[in-house]
Design a protein around this motif. Structure first.
Motif, PDB file in Angstrom:
ATOM      1  N   ALA A 151      -8.427  17.414   1.164  1.00 36.24           N
ATOM      2  CA  ALA A 151      -9.407  17.832   2.173  1.00 36.24           C
ATOM      3  C   ALA A 151     -10.451  16.758   2.484  1.00 36.24           C
ATOM      4  CB  ALA A 151     -10.113  19.094   1.704  1.00 36.24           C
ATOM      5  N   ASP A 152     -10.421  15.629   1.815  1.00 32.35           N
ATOM      6  CA  ASP A 152     -11.411  14.560   2.033  1.00 32.35           C
ATOM      7  C   ASP A 152     -11.355  14.104   3.497  1.00 32.35           C
ATOM      8  OD1 ASP A 152     -12.914  12.180   2.119  1.00 32.35           O
ATOM      9  OD2 ASP A 152     -12.371  11.668   0.061  1.00 32.35           O
ATOM     10  N   THR A 153     -12.480  14.175   4.192  1.00 35.78           N
ATOM     11  CA  THR A 153     -12.511  13.820   5.621  1.00 35.78           C
ATOM     12  C   THR A 153     -12.306  12.325   5.867  1.00 35.78           C
ATOM     13  OG1 THR A 153     -14.917  13.663   5.565  1.00 35.78           O
ATOM     14  CG2 THR A 153     -13.973  15.778   6.241  1.00 35.78           C
ATOM     15  N   ALA A 154     -12.528  11.493   4.870  1.00 31.21           N
ATOM     16  CA  ALA A 154     -12.277  10.063   5.038  1.00 31.21           C
ATOM     17  C   ALA A 154     -10.788   9.803   5.273  1.00 31.21           C
ATOM     18  CB  ALA A 154     -12.777   9.280   3.836  1.00 31.21           C
ATOM     19  N   LEU A 155      -9.936  10.693   4.785  1.00 32.31           N
ATOM     20  CA  LEU A 155      -8.503  10.547   5.033  1.00 32.31           C
ATOM     21  C   LEU A 155      -8.192  10.714   6.515  1.00 32.31           C
ATOM     22  CD1 LEU A 155      -7.217  12.544   1.935  1.00 32.31           C
ATOM     23  CD2 LEU A 155      -7.263  10.048   2.223  1.00 32.31           C
ATOM     24  N   ASP A 156      -8.920  11.625   7.177  1.00 26.40           N
ATOM     25  CA  ASP A 156      -8.765  11.783   8.634  1.00 26.40           C
ATOM     26  C   ASP A 156      -9.200  10.510   9.355  1.00 26.40           C
ATOM     27  OD1 ASP A 156      -7.831  14.459   8.560  1.00 26.40           O
ATOM     28  OD2 ASP A 156      -9.892  15.140   8.243  1.00 26.40           O
ATOM     29  N   GLN A 157     -10.278   9.905   8.876  1.00 23.13           N
ATOM     30  CA  GLN A 157     -10.737   8.657   9.483  1.00 23.13           C
ATOM     31  C   GLN A 157      -9.682   7.571   9.348  1.00 23.13           C
ATOM     32  OE1 GLN A 157     -14.497   7.823   7.626  1.00 23.13           O
ATOM     33  NE2 GLN A 157     -15.494   9.599   8.559  1.00 23.13           N
ATOM     34  N   MET A 158      -9.001   7.544   8.231  1.00 21.12           N
ATOM     35  CA  MET A 158      -7.934   6.568   8.017  1.00 21.12           C
ATOM     36  C   MET A 158      -6.782   6.849   8.995  1.00 21.12           C
ATOM     37  SD  MET A 158      -5.927   5.591   4.469  1.00 21.12           S
ATOM     38  CE  MET A 158      -5.862   7.265   3.925  1.00 21.12           C
ATOM     39  N   ALA A 159      -6.404   8.097   9.123  1.00 18.15           N
ATOM     40  CA  ALA A 159      -5.285   8.468   9.993  1.00 18.15           C
ATOM     41  C   ALA A 159      -5.586   8.238  11.465  1.00 18.15           C
ATOM     42  CB  ALA A 159      -4.923   9.930   9.762  1.00 18.15           C
ATOM     43  N   LEU A 178       0.862  -1.188   0.000  1.00 17.77           N
ATOM     44  CA  LEU A 178       0.000   0.000   0.000  1.00 17.77           C
ATOM     45  C   LEU A 178       0.891   1.228   0.000  1.00 17.77           C
ATOM     46  CD1 LEU A 178      -2.938   1.098   0.228  1.00 17.77           C
ATOM     47  CD2 LEU A 178      -2.601   1.123   2.695  1.00 17.77           C
ATOM     48  N   THR A 179       0.547   2.174  -0.859  1.00 17.18           N
ATOM     49  CA  THR A 179       1.282   3.435  -0.920  1.00 17.18           C
ATOM     50  C   THR A 179       0.275   4.568  -0.807  1.00 17.18           C
ATOM     51  OG1 THR A 179       2.949   2.464  -2.372  1.00 17.18           O
ATOM     52  CG2 THR A 179       2.831   4.870  -2.312  1.00 17.18           C
ATOM     53  N   ILE A 180       0.594   5.536   0.043  1.00 17.62           N
ATOM     54  CA  ILE A 180      -0.225   6.745   0.164  1.00 17.62           C
ATOM     55  C   ILE A 180       0.695   7.889  -0.258  1.00 17.62           C
ATOM     56  CG2 ILE A 180      -1.558   8.231   1.696  1.00 17.62           C
ATOM     57  CD1 ILE A 180      -2.072   5.707   3.409  1.00 17.62           C
ATOM     58  N   ARG A 181       0.337   8.537  -1.368  1.00 20.21           N
ATOM     59  CA  ARG A 181       1.226   9.529  -1.979  1.00 20.21           C
ATOM     60  C   ARG A 181       0.509  10.867  -2.117  1.00 20.21           C
ATOM     61  NH1 ARG A 181       2.734   7.608  -7.500  1.00 20.21           N
ATOM     62  NH2 ARG A 181       0.730   8.512  -8.037  1.00 20.21           N
ATOM     63  N   CYS A 182       1.193  11.924  -1.731  1.00 16.31           N
ATOM     64  CA  CYS A 182       0.652  13.278  -1.841  1.00 16.31           C
ATOM     65  C   CYS A 182       1.343  14.006  -2.990  1.00 16.31           C
ATOM     66  CB  CYS A 182       0.893  14.038  -0.544  1.00 16.31           C
ATOM     67  SG  CYS A 182       0.749  15.830  -0.713  1.00 16.31           S
ATOM     68  N   ASP A 183       0.547  14.542  -3.886  1.00 17.66           N
ATOM     69  CA  ASP A 183       1.047  15.447  -4.916  1.00 17.66           C
ATOM     70  C   ASP A 183       0.781  16.846  -4.367  1.00 17.66           C
ATOM     71  OD1 ASP A 183       1.519  17.098  -7.072  1.00 17.66           O
ATOM     72  OD2 ASP A 183       0.265  15.960  -8.468  1.00 17.66           O
ATOM     73  N   ARG A 184       1.846  17.484  -3.858  1.00 17.23           N
ATOM     74  CA  ARG A 184       1.672  18.768  -3.161  1.00 17.23           C
ATOM     75  C   ARG A 184       1.119  19.864  -4.070  1.00 17.23           C
ATOM     76  NH1 ARG A 184       7.139  17.952   0.129  1.00 17.23           N
ATOM     77  NH2 ARG A 184       6.233  17.113   2.025  1.00 17.23           N
ATOM     78  N   ALA A 185       1.555  19.924  -5.305  1.00 14.84           N
ATOM     79  CA  ALA A 185       1.101  20.983  -6.219  1.00 14.84           C
ATOM     80  C   ALA A 185      -0.397  20.867  -6.490  1.00 14.84           C
ATOM     81  CB  ALA A 185       1.884  20.915  -7.526  1.00 14.84           C
ATOM     82  N   ALA A 186      -0.895  19.665  -6.677  1.00  9.97           N
ATOM     83  CA  ALA A 186      -2.316  19.458  -6.981  1.00  9.97           C
ATOM     84  C   ALA A 186      -3.159  19.276  -5.721  1.00  9.97           C
ATOM     85  CB  ALA A 186      -2.482  18.243  -7.890  1.00  9.97           C
ATOM     86  N   ARG A 187      -2.513  19.120  -4.580  1.00  8.03           N
ATOM     87  CA  ARG A 187      -3.200  18.826  -3.306  1.00  8.03           C
ATOM     88  C   ARG A 187      -4.139  17.628  -3.466  1.00  8.03           C
ATOM     89  NH1 ARG A 187      -1.957  22.454   0.690  1.00  8.03           N
ATOM     90  NH2 ARG A 187      -1.326  24.488  -0.042  1.00  8.03           N
ATOM     91  N   ARG A 188      -3.572  16.570  -4.030  1.00  8.24           N
ATOM     92  CA  ARG A 188      -4.304  15.315  -4.244  1.00  8.24           C
ATOM     93  C   ARG A 188      -3.533  14.180  -3.572  1.00  8.24           C
ATOM     94  NH1 ARG A 188      -9.085  16.104  -6.279  1.00  8.24           N
ATOM     95  NH2 ARG A 188      -9.160  14.176  -7.421  1.00  8.24           N
ATOM     96  N   ILE A 189      -4.266  13.250  -3.019  1.00  8.66           N
ATOM     97  CA  ILE A 189      -3.667  12.069  -2.394  1.00  8.66           C
ATOM     98  C   ILE A 189      -4.088  10.842  -3.176  1.00  8.66           C
ATOM     99  CG2 ILE A 189      -3.643  10.606  -0.337  1.00  8.66           C
ATOM    100  CD1 ILE A 189      -3.728  13.126   1.330  1.00  8.66           C
ATOM    101  N   SER A 190      -3.101  10.029  -3.530  1.00  8.97           N
ATOM    102  CA  SER A 190      -3.347   8.773  -4.233  1.00  8.97           C
ATOM    103  C   SER A 190      -3.147   7.627  -3.251  1.00  8.97           C
ATOM    104  CB  SER A 190      -2.371   8.604  -5.400  1.00  8.97           C
ATOM    105  OG  SER A 190      -2.510   9.656  -6.316  1.00  8.97           O
ATOM    106  N   ILE A 191      -4.112   6.743  -3.224  1.00  7.21           N
ATOM    107  CA  ILE A 191      -4.000   5.513  -2.427  1.00  7.21           C
ATOM    108  C   ILE A 191      -3.775   4.401  -3.447  1.00  7.21           C
ATOM    109  CG2 ILE A 191      -5.152   3.911  -0.854  1.00  7.21           C
ATOM    110  CD1 ILE A 191      -6.288   7.436  -0.891  1.00  7.21           C
ATOM    111  N   ILE A 192      -2.639   3.779  -3.362  1.00  6.01           N
ATOM    112  CA  ILE A 192      -2.230   2.795  -4.366  1.00  6.01           C
ATOM    113  C   ILE A 192      -2.092   1.436  -3.701  1.00  6.01           C
ATOM    114  CG2 ILE A 192      -0.488   2.205  -6.095  1.00  6.01           C
ATOM    115  CD1 ILE A 192       0.293   5.304  -5.863  1.00  6.01           C
ATOM    116  N   ARG A 193      -2.905   0.504  -4.152  1.00  5.15           N
ATOM    117  CA  ARG A 193      -2.928  -0.866  -3.608  1.00  5.15           C
ATOM    118  C   ARG A 193      -2.246  -1.779  -4.608  1.00  5.15           C
ATOM    119  NH1 ARG A 193      -3.233  -5.616  -2.157  1.00  5.15           N
ATOM    120  NH2 ARG A 193      -4.956  -6.609  -1.082  1.00  5.15           N
ATOM    121  N   ALA A 194      -1.323  -2.597  -4.160  1.00  8.56           N
ATOM    122  CA  ALA A 194      -0.644  -3.544  -5.048  1.00  8.56           C
ATOM    123  C   ALA A 194      -1.665  -4.547  -5.571  1.00  8.56           C
ATOM    124  CB  ALA A 194       0.464  -4.267  -4.298  1.00  8.56           C
TER     125      ALA A 194
END
Length: 182
Positions: free
Chosen positions: A141-149, A88-104
């Motif tokens: 800003a997705d609040t589900a990310l806070d739930q994950m954290a 599992l990879t959680i990657r932040c693209d700072r310029a776009a303010r997007r988070i990718s959740i990548i599952r093998a």
């Protein structure tokens, strides 16, 4: 006659007097000898039943560790048994303010995040590159990310066609999310 009259009057009382006597005492009989206990069969350990899908929180986490790294463009947390084999990879693209959740692994349809707060499903796409992956992209800003954290100890990532992946909710996850919100 006088005697018979007294006897006739006393007869009911004599019958009642007989009912006031307690039961005759019997000599105590010896206690029966205890029956011999049947030999017990050895106890075999019972394998636990396979947990239901709703019981993900009772399953152990996958083996591995979180590893975090950052540069000017990205903040990345990878979970897996080794640094070269992330599950599992959680990657932040700072310029776009997007988070990718990548599952093998290449799965189908949606990616479901299960936390102690509940479940959230996201649209996901599978890649057929040299390393198959399933990717869901979310706004920072997705609040589900806070739930994950902040999930109690662990969270699960489920993708149809792949085994559920249950990982610990360590600080590396929060770090990526906070870096992306910057």
């Amino acid at each position: 006659m006088r005697f018979t009259t007294h006897l006739a009057l006393a007869a009911p009382f004599l019958i009642l007097l007989g009912s006031c006597v307690g039961p005759a005492t019997r000599p105590a009989s010896p206690a029966p000898a205890p029956a011999p206990r049947p030999a017990q069969a050895p106890v075999r350990p019972v394998a636990p039943a396979a947990p239901l899908a709703s019981d993900w929180q009772y399953r152990p986490t996958a083996p591995g560790d979180w590893r975090w790294q950052s540069d000017a463009a990205m903040s990345i947390a990878r979970f897996g048994p080794t640094a070269a084999d992330p599950r599992l990879t959680i990657r932040c693209d700072r310029a776009a303010r997007r988070i990718s959740i990548i599952r093998a692994g290449a799965g189908q349809g949606t990616m479901t995040l299960r936390t102690s707060y509940g479940a959230t499903s996201w649209p996901a796409t599978a890649t057929t590159a040299s390393v198959p992956q399933t990717i869901a992209v979310r706004a920072a800003a997705d609040t589900a990310l806070d739930q994950m954290a902040y999930s109690r100890g662990k969270f699960a990532i489920e993708v149809m066609g792949l085994e559920p992946l249950i990982v610990p909710a360590w600080p590396e996850v929060s770090r990526v999310i906070e870096d992306c919100r910057g």
